[in-house]
Design a protein around this motif. Structure first.
Motif, short mmCIF file in Angstrom:
data_model
loop_
_atom_site.label_atom_id
_atom_site.label_comp_id
_atom_site.label_asym_id
_atom_site.label_seq_id
_atom_site.Cartn_x
_atom_site.Cartn_y
_atom_site.Cartn_z
N VAL A 16 28.98 68.52 50.69
CA VAL A 16 30.46 67.98 50.70
C VAL A 16 30.78 66.93 51.84
CG1 VAL A 16 31.03 70.38 49.91
CG2 VAL A 16 31.20 69.76 52.41
N GLY A 17 29.82 66.81 52.45
CA GLY A 17 29.84 65.66 53.51
C GLY A 17 30.40 66.00 54.80
N LEU A 18 29.96 67.18 55.35
CA LEU A 18 30.44 67.66 56.55
C LEU A 18 30.04 66.93 57.77
CD1 LEU A 18 30.82 71.65 56.10
CD2 LEU A 18 32.76 69.96 56.44
N PRO A 19 30.43 66.75 58.90
CA PRO A 19 29.79 66.24 60.02
C PRO A 19 28.42 66.47 60.23
CG PRO A 19 32.04 66.48 60.75
CD PRO A 19 31.91 67.30 59.07
N ALA A 20 27.51 65.62 60.35
CA ALA A 20 26.04 66.39 60.51
C ALA A 20 25.78 66.75 61.90
CB ALA A 20 25.01 65.05 60.11
N GLY A 21 24.56 67.34 62.23
CA GLY A 21 24.20 67.77 63.54
C GLY A 21 24.62 69.04 64.06
N ARG A 22 25.49 69.77 63.20
CA ARG A 22 25.71 71.14 63.74
C ARG A 22 26.15 71.99 62.46
NH1 ARG A 22 31.97 70.55 64.59
NH2 ARG A 22 32.39 68.50 63.78
N ASP A 23 26.00 73.12 62.96
CA ASP A 23 26.63 74.06 61.51
C ASP A 23 28.03 75.01 61.86
OD1 ASP A 23 25.75 75.92 63.74
OD2 ASP A 23 24.40 76.94 62.31
N ARG A 24 28.53 74.77 62.91
CA ARG A 24 29.89 75.13 63.18
C ARG A 24 30.81 74.11 63.27
NH1 ARG A 24 29.24 80.47 64.71
NH2 ARG A 24 27.07 81.11 65.09
N TYR A 25 32.06 74.70 62.60
CA TYR A 25 33.26 73.91 62.53
C TYR A 25 34.54 74.39 62.75
CZ TYR A 25 29.53 71.12 60.11
OH TYR A 25 28.50 70.59 59.91
N SER A 26 35.47 73.85 63.04
CA SER A 26 36.92 74.46 63.21
C SER A 26 37.60 74.72 61.99
CB SER A 26 37.60 73.58 64.43
OG SER A 26 38.33 72.46 63.58
N PHE A 27 38.50 75.58 62.22
CA PHE A 27 39.50 75.75 61.20
C PHE A 27 40.04 74.56 60.44
CE2 PHE A 27 43.58 76.70 59.07
CZ PHE A 27 43.06 77.42 58.15
N ASP A 28 40.58 73.79 61.14
CA ASP A 28 41.49 72.57 61.14
C ASP A 28 40.31 71.62 60.41
OD1 ASP A 28 44.05 73.41 61.64
OD2 ASP A 28 43.92 72.23 63.61
N GLU A 29 39.26 71.44 60.92
CA GLU A 29 38.21 70.52 60.48
C GLU A 29 37.97 70.66 58.86
OE1 GLU A 29 34.18 68.90 62.70
OE2 GLU A 29 34.93 70.97 63.36
N LEU A 30 37.58 71.94 58.55
CA LEU A 30 37.26 72.23 57.35
C LEU A 30 38.55 72.42 56.47
CD1 LEU A 30 34.94 75.31 57.98
CD2 LEU A 30 34.35 73.06 57.00
N ALA A 31 39.73 72.98 56.86
CA ALA A 31 40.84 73.00 56.01
C ALA A 31 41.42 71.77 55.64
CB ALA A 31 41.87 73.80 56.67
N SER A 32 41.03 70.53 56.21
CA SER A 32 41.58 69.30 55.99
C SER A 32 40.39 68.45 55.60
CB SER A 32 42.06 68.50 57.31
OG SER A 32 41.15 68.38 58.18
#
Lengths: 562, 490
Positions: free
Chosen positions: A105-121
């Motif tokens: 889905v093309g999430l920012p690379a280099g980490r596996d934890r994301y914020s709610f806002d980051e994912l929900a948008s």
């Protein structure tokens, strides 16, 4: 203090208040832990709900359990989310463990934890989720990756519900057709009832006290909240003792305690052999007994919490098999001594309980049962007996490995081999008895619930296959086709059949009437295990062929230790 | 040395044969479960569990058990567990055989408030209803043996026959509309599509004078097509009302198409329309496009052949049946669990394709059906049916059937299997009659006691005897260990 207009107001008012960073495991939250939450079809203490939510959202990792979020106790985290939703929307707490998903889905690379806002948008993720839901709506089976996407979306919805308070259904006012309780967010709308108005005030004040860092006020308001919710719910509110019991279960983690104890037992027993120390042996056996007690305690608590025998999902059966194997080994110990069986069983119990504690597909949360599994004595008898059979075969499998190991390391220890073979044979007998009776009881249950005793459903067919396999092994021993070596190989091959009946039908075949237990995941691990076992057998055969060529160096025969 | 029958008897009674048969059964079952995951239950039941060779394997096992038990006669105390367990297996197998041949498995589907005595059985059948009221069920096995085109089946008890014109194992049936040719009578028909901003495009056909096709409902709006024979009828059909949301098309006597929109809000309109034209409606931007209009249309059912799915149970077979009686004949496609109406010289008849059925010796009425969920969730907790049984012999009684609480009545057992949501809800009860069940239970009990005896009691008895020969045993153990040491196996 004047009653506040609703929690919403409080939350708005708190917008700019800094939340003190507390990391202790606070006793002030004890009353809050005992607030009942309606979730997943049952009432559970907030403690359970918070831990489950934390595990789901932050992604449980092996050996940590994932029940703390940013060093906050799970219940405190729930409170923190309510107090400072704006801050927590930006905290990268949602774990996306699946690397393929992140890439897909093309999430920012280099980490596996994301914020709610980051994912929900995140457009890529939202589009993927949309596509998955469309597929699910059309009843198209989902690929593992798509299931991960759906699960992540669910976790995000849960987090959204926690941030808004809508997921916290703690207000015992049934609404709608399904009798759903109201949530904290809806507390502001309740009118009339005195205890509800007090609950509203207490909830607001509690969150405010937490935001101020006033731990004493927090404890007081939490206690008042609990009391007024209990009063509002009346007789329908879960009993305090029941909630306390579940919190105790969450805190003590009896099965985790058990594997630590079993590990110690295993190590002591293991060292007692080279050191020829009876004291160590006794201590080890006693520890194995203690581990058994801890497991029993955990199973009793689970039974009391759920109101049914603790054998209704993969997690529970894995624990039960560990318990059964140790119990059987200790019975052997009583009759024959020798410490071999208890050593083997302790090791196996450690293995099984670590798996149960850490493998995600073995979900330890307590959920309600599908209709066909409810209030049925035959079901309970059937599953308990079958699972006891699995336990005996598990022990036999472990002893089989010891036997084959002996062929490798000390082929001359004939007496020891005889002793181990005796234990192995007894385990197979016990297992076959329980498997036969359990399978037939399954027929009785099926006859009672589905209207036919036997229908060649894959689950029942596989129970029969395993039974036929073990019966073939026992009969082959009777006519001398199998001796000690053959029995050891048979116990391992037989356990592969058990594994298929136990896990494979639900997770690999995925057809038939036992669908309430179906799931996916772990197939690679199981395939690895099967490959390993087959390799062990092949190596054992080649070793035996090699030994047969050499002149057997037989030590003077010893009487089996008794 | 031995006579041939002694050799045969010993072979059939041997443990060796038991080991081989059990292993073979296990392998067959393993293959069957994997085959089932791939090709579905029906094919697996037929090719494996219900096949001749599988029965033969079970038969060999039964003979082996019987003879091996007989061979050890006269039995001693030593044999108690052995005999009990093995006799138990034989009794269990015998009971299963009895249930297989003397029992039945079926299901009853009944809607709330309805009464039925129809028990649906697993077999396939053609159903036919003749104009004189005769109804017949003709058992067939098309899935297993697809019928050749032209297969003729006589309708029992009537001067009539069903002819299978075509059979397809997996089809989608649909309608094709065309102008009637000479000799055919047709009715006005039109195809339309609904659209608009927030509406997923959907459409359908309307046919005047056809009870099933003259009206259509889409949400709160109803659509209709009427044919007007004269100007007076046209006027009355184009009259609008303020009582309903309705779009009425009217085929005028001159062949023109008119429409009239009635709404509850009061904004009504009328007009003419031609194919391709889009009509705006007052219902939240909903538009209606007339795609085709036929003056005298006839409808043909056509079957589109689809690729066969892997599993037999995912198929929808279809068959084109011609019904012939008294010189008249008509044909139609019917899909599985469907029926179709036919006109034989103007008289109504019907044909259907579905399950065989039988009648129960009593009638069941579903008084009400309840499904409950766990509080605050959509997870089903229970479902239950309250039924009334009307029995000419035993009178009327009311019973509750729920999951795990079946109804036992006159040898039949009714289980709550599933349900179809709706108003009213339909409860699906599975029904079985298993006359062998007492034997199966007896066998189960004997096996349980027998295995328990063999595994544990026997040892306890044996140990008592063994104590007497302890000294001799010490030597024996020593000898045995040497004999069993690694390397001495091959």
């Amino acid at each position: 203090m004047k009653a506040l207009n609703g929690l919403g107001t409080v939350l708005l008012a708190l917008g700019g208040v800094a939340v003190p960073a507390s990391s202790s495991s606070p006793g002030e939250l004890d009353a809050l832990r005992l607030v009942a939450v309606q979730d997943g079809g049952r009432m559970k203490p907030l403690d359970t709900f918070a831990r489950e939510s934390a595990r789901r959202i932050t992604g449980a990792k092996p050996f940590t359990g994932g029940e703390r979020v940013r060093r906050l106790d799970a219940v405190e985290w729930i409170l923190a989310l309510l107090a400072r939703p704006e801050q927590w929307r930006h905290e990268p707490v949602v774990r996306v463990a699946h690397a393929g998903l992140r890439q897909e889905v093309g999430l920012p690379a280099g980490r596996d934890r994301y914020s709610f806002d980051e994912l929900a948008s995140h457009q890529g993720f939202l589009r993927a989720a949309e596509a998955v839901f469309e597929k699910a709506r059309l009843d198209v089976p989902l690929s593992p990756l798509e299931q991960e996407i759906a699960a992540l979306h669910q976790n995000l919805s849960l987090l959204a519900g926690l941030l808004s308070g809508q997921a916290l259904r703690i207000v015992p006012v049934p609404s709608g057709e399904d009798g759903a309780w109201l949530s904290v967010a809806e507390l502001g709308q309740v009118r009339g009832s005195e205890p509800l108005l007090r609950s509203r005030e207490a909830a607001g004040e509690m969150v405010a006290a937490y935001a101020r860092g006033d731990r004493q006020a927090l404890a007081q308001w939490a206690e008042r909240l609990r009391a007024s919710l209990g009063e509002a719910g009346g007789a329908a509110y879960p009993e305090r003792a029941a909630l306390e019991r579940e919190v105790r279960y969450n805190r003590t983690k009896p099965f985790r305690l058990a594997w630590v104890v079993f590990l110690l037992a295993f190590l002591l027993l293991l060292t007692s052999f080279p050191l020829r120390s009876r004291a160590l042996g006794w201590a080890g056996t006693a520890l194995a007994g203690a581990g058994l007690l801890a497991t029993t305690y955990g199973m009793v608590l689970r039974t009391l919490i759920s109101g049914r025998a603790p054998v209704t999902n993969m997690y529970e059966t894995v624990v039960f098999v560990a318990w059964g194997a140790v119990l059987l080994a200790l019975v052997f110990e009583l009759f024959y001594g020798g410490r071999y069986a208890s050593t083997c069983a302790s090791g196996l119990a450690v293995l099984a309980l670590i798996l149960a504690d850490n493998v995600p597909i073995l979900d330890g949360s307590i959920a309600p049962l599908v209709p066909v599994l409810r209030d049925n004595m035959w079901l309970t008898l059937h599953v308990l007996t079958i699972t006891l059979g699995y336990a005996a075969f598990f022990l036999a499998m472990g002893l089989g490995h010891l036997n084959l190991g002996l062929f490798f390391i000390a082929p001359g220890r004939a007496a020891l081999l005889k002793t181990l073979s005796l234990f192995l044979y007894r385990s197979l007998q016990v297992g076959t008895f329980f498997l036969a009776v359990g399978t037939l009881l399954g027929g009785v249950w099926a006859s009672y619930s589905w209207g036919r005793f036997w229908g060649w459903d894959p689950k029942e067919t596989w129970a029969l296959i395993a039974l036929l396999g073990y019966l073939a092994v026992l009969h082959a021993r009777f006519i001398g086709w199998l001796k000690d070596f053959g029995m050891a190989v048979g116990s391992i091959l037989g356990f592969l059949l058990v594994l298929m009946a136990w896990y494979g039908v639900n997770y690999i075949l995925g057809t038939g009437l036992h669908s309430y237990g179906f799931g996916s995941g772990g197939t690679g691990w199981i395939a690895g295990f099967v490959a390993f076992e087959l390799l062990v057998i092949v190596l054992a055969f080649s070793r035996r062929a090699h030994l047969a060529e050499a002149v057997p160096a037989v030590r003077p025969a010893l009487r089996p230790s008794r | 040395m031995h006579r041939w029958w002694t050799v045969t008897f010993d072979g059939l009674a041997s443990v060796q044969l038991a080991v081989i048969t059990m292993s073979a059964l296990a392998v067959a079952c393993i293959a069957a479960t994997f085959y089932e995951a791939w090709r579905g239950t029906a094919a697996t039941q037929r090719l494996f569990y219900g096949s001749f060779w599988f029965s033969l394997l079970l038969g060999v096992l039964a003979v082996n058990i019987l003879l091996s038990t007989a061979k050890r006669y006269p039995w001693t105390r030593h044999h108690v567990g052995f005999v009990l367990a093995h006799a138990g297996i034989l009794i269990l197998l015998g009971g299963s055989l009895l249930s297989l041949h003397g029992g039945l498995d079926g299901r009853v589907a009944v809607a709330e408030g309805d009464t039925t005595d129809r028990l649906e059985l697993p077999g396939e059948a053609l159903h036919v209803g003749l104009p004189d009221g005769t109804h017949a069920v003709l058992p067939v096995a098309f899935t297993l043996h697809p019928p050749a085109p032209g297969t003729r089946l006589a309708v029992p008890g009537a001067e009539a026959a069903l002819i299978v014109e075509e059979y397809q194992p997996h089809v989608r049936l649909g309608d094709v509309w065309a102008e009637a040719v000479e000799g055919q009578t047709g009715n006005p028909a039109l195809a339309f599509t609904l659209g608009g901003h927030h509406v997923e495009e959907q459409g359908g056909w309307l046919m005047a004078g056809d009870p099933g096709q003259a009206h259509a409902e889409y949400g709160p709006v109803s659509f209709a097509l009427h044919a007007a024979r004269d100007a007076g009828e046209l006027r009355s059909l184009l009259r609008v009302s303020r009582e309903e949301n309705r779009l009425a098309f009217v085929a005028a006597p001159d062949g023109q198409l008119r429409y009239a929109i009635s709404t509850r809000q009061g904004a009504t309109s009328t007009g003419r329309c031609t194919p391709g034209q889009t009509i705006a409606t007052p219902w939240m931007g909903l538009t209606v496009r007339v795609d085709r209009a036929l003056r005298a249309a006839v409808r043909h059912r056509v079957a589109t052949r689809l690729p066969l799915p892997r599993r037999e149970e995912d198929r929808t077979p279809g068959v084109r049946l011609r019904l012939e009686t008294g010189g008249a004949s008509a044909s139609q496609w019917v899909g599985f669990s469907e029926s179709a109406d036919l006109l034989l010289n103007g008289a109504p008849a019907h044909v259907g394709y579905g399950r065989t059925d039988t009648t129960l010796p009593f009638r069941l009425t579903l008084l009400d059906f309840k499904s409950e969920t766990y509080p605050g969730s959509r997870m089903a907790a229970t479902y239950q049916s309250r039924v009334r049984v009307d029995d000419s012999e035993r009178g009327t009684s009311v019973h509750q059937i729920s999951m795990n609480h079946p109804l036992h009545y006159r040898g039949y057992t009714f289980f709550q299997a599933s349900f179809i949501e709706g108003q009213p809800a339909t409860s699906i009860l599975s029904v079985s009659r298993a006359p062998g069940l007492p034997f199966v239970y007896l066998g189960t009990l004997l096996i349980g006691v027998g295995v328990l005896w063999m595994s544990f009691f026997k040892r306890w008895v044996a140990r008592r005897q063994a104590r007497r020969a302890l000294a001799a045993r010490a030597d024996a153990v020593g000898g045995l260990t040497v004999a069993c040491a690694p390397g001495s196996h091959s």
